[in-house]
Write a protein that holds these residues in place. Sequence first.
Motif, short mmCIF file in Angstrom:
data_model
loop_
_atom_site.label_atom_id
_atom_site.label_comp_id
_atom_site.label_asym_id
_atom_site.label_seq_id
_atom_site.Cartn_x
_atom_site.Cartn_y
_atom_site.Cartn_z
N ILE A 110 0.84 -1.20 0.00
CA ILE A 110 0.00 0.00 0.00
C ILE A 110 0.87 1.25 0.00
O ILE A 110 0.60 2.22 -0.72
N GLU A 111 1.95 1.24 0.81
CA GLU A 111 2.87 2.38 0.83
C GLU A 111 3.53 2.57 -0.53
O GLU A 111 3.65 3.70 -1.02
N GLN A 112 3.93 1.48 -1.18
CA GLN A 112 4.57 1.55 -2.49
C GLN A 112 3.58 2.07 -3.54
O GLN A 112 3.93 2.90 -4.37
N LEU A 113 2.36 1.61 -3.49
CA LEU A 113 1.32 2.09 -4.39
C LEU A 113 1.07 3.57 -4.19
O LEU A 113 0.95 4.34 -5.15
N TYR A 114 1.03 3.99 -2.96
CA TYR A 114 0.82 5.41 -2.65
C TYR A 114 1.97 6.25 -3.18
O TYR A 114 1.77 7.32 -3.75
N GLU A 115 3.21 5.78 -3.01
CA GLU A 115 4.39 6.50 -3.49
C GLU A 115 4.38 6.59 -5.02
O GLU A 115 4.73 7.63 -5.59
N ASN A 116 3.98 5.50 -5.68
CA ASN A 116 3.98 5.49 -7.15
C ASN A 116 2.88 6.38 -7.74
O ASN A 116 3.03 6.90 -8.84
N THR A 117 1.76 6.52 -7.05
CA THR A 117 0.65 7.30 -7.58
C THR A 117 0.60 8.71 -7.02
O THR A 117 -0.22 9.51 -7.43
N ARG A 118 1.51 9.11 -6.17
CA ARG A 118 1.51 10.42 -5.57
C ARG A 118 1.78 11.51 -6.61
O ARG A 118 1.16 12.56 -6.60
N GLY A 119 2.68 11.22 -7.51
CA GLY A 119 3.06 12.22 -8.50
C GLY A 119 2.08 12.38 -9.62
O GLY A 119 2.17 13.29 -10.42
N ARG A 120 1.12 11.56 -9.76
CA ARG A 120 0.19 11.62 -10.90
C ARG A 120 -1.06 12.34 -10.59
O ARG A 120 -1.67 12.52 -9.70
#
Length: 120
Positions: A110-120
């Motif tokens: 979940i943390e990795q998903l959040y980090e990957n989608t934060r910039g979009r």
Amino acid sequence: MGQLVKRSFDAEGRVTLSYSNGDKTTPLTIAMVDFDDIRTLEVDAGTVFKASDTQSRVLGKAGEGRFKQLATSSIEMSNVDLSQEFADMLVIQRGYQASSRILNVANQMIEQLYENTRGR
């Protein structure tokens, strides 16, 4: 006059007191109680129960009526199989550890998903 040196019970629940001067007396008998409906018993404290409905209570002596004789000079065996309980405890502990790891991995995903989608 003698000192009390031994207490014993017979199969009918009579208490025999033996004294150091050789005297023996049987002054007491153990009272037995049974309930027509044990669901009327309520836990009072720990392993002490009290009856909320005394109408279903039946008093008597050992060996009379519905009461069996006492098994004197015997030791009651535990109804717990320690090896089985220990094995069950290990299985539960391993299950807890596996569940904890799954939760950690899910949290990381979940943390990795959040980090990957934060910039979009």
